[in-house]
Write a protein that holds these residues in place. Sequence first.
Motif, short mmCIF file in Angstrom:
data_model
loop_
_atom_site.label_atom_id
_atom_site.label_comp_id
_atom_site.label_asym_id
_atom_site.label_seq_id
_atom_site.Cartn_x
_atom_site.Cartn_y
_atom_site.Cartn_z
N MET A 96 1.16 -1.55 0.49
CA MET A 96 0.40 0.02 -0.13
C MET A 96 0.79 1.26 0.01
O MET A 96 2.12 1.50 0.77
CB MET A 96 -1.10 -0.35 1.24
N ASN A 97 0.61 2.49 -0.79
CA ASN A 97 1.22 3.63 -0.47
C ASN A 97 0.74 4.52 0.75
O ASN A 97 -0.20 4.27 0.87
CB ASN A 97 0.51 4.49 -2.03
N PRO A 98 2.38 4.35 1.13
CA PRO A 98 2.27 4.92 2.50
C PRO A 98 1.15 6.45 2.77
O PRO A 98 0.98 6.94 3.16
CB PRO A 98 3.71 5.01 2.85
N ASN A 99 1.53 6.93 1.36
CA ASN A 99 0.48 8.48 1.31
C ASN A 99 -0.63 7.93 1.16
O ASN A 99 -1.51 8.81 1.59
CB ASN A 99 1.44 8.70 -0.09
N TYR A 100 -1.46 7.07 1.21
CA TYR A 100 -2.72 6.77 1.27
C TYR A 100 -2.85 7.26 2.91
O TYR A 100 -4.10 7.51 3.41
CB TYR A 100 -2.94 5.60 1.12
N LEU A 101 -1.36 6.49 4.03
CA LEU A 101 -2.12 7.11 5.14
C LEU A 101 -2.53 8.33 5.37
O LEU A 101 -3.30 8.85 6.32
CB LEU A 101 -0.99 6.41 5.63
N TRP A 102 -1.27 9.13 4.56
CA TRP A 102 -1.44 11.04 4.89
C TRP A 102 -2.81 11.17 4.59
O TRP A 102 -3.80 11.89 5.33
CB TRP A 102 -0.54 11.32 3.28
N ARG A 158 2.53 14.10 -3.33
CA ARG A 158 3.22 13.43 -3.38
C ARG A 158 3.31 12.50 -4.62
O ARG A 158 4.16 12.62 -5.53
CB ARG A 158 4.24 13.67 -2.70
N THR A 159 2.39 11.44 -4.10
CA THR A 159 2.27 10.31 -5.47
C THR A 159 0.57 10.11 -5.51
O THR A 159 0.40 9.22 -6.58
CB THR A 159 2.81 9.33 -4.44
#
Length: 110
Positions: A1-7, A53-54
């Motif tokens: 999972m893309n960590p930017n989804y946590l953001w 960012r992504t």
Amino acid sequence: MNPNYLWLAFAIFCEIIATTSLKASNGLQNWKPSVLVVVGYILAFYSLGQALRTIPIGVAYAIWCGVGIVMVSILGYVLFKQRLSPMECFGIALIAVGVVVLQVFSKPVE
């Protein structure tokens, strides 16, 4: 999972808290919920900026709005006894389905 989804998830959480507090603030007349409004929106937009960012902006904003609409509608019902018509509930359900489709089929930009 893309960590930017946590953001993005944290941004949505903060926005939901801020928006719910906005209702509770009585037009920013009550200072305690008003503080939550300001802090919540600052954290929400900072976190959204990190997520972007992504995550493509259109996808991130659609998820942000969709989840926010569904959750704030639920909190409006639970906390403020606000009722929705069957057609309003249907519309919100369509938004929720759209968010699921975006989550399942979107690809992050690397």
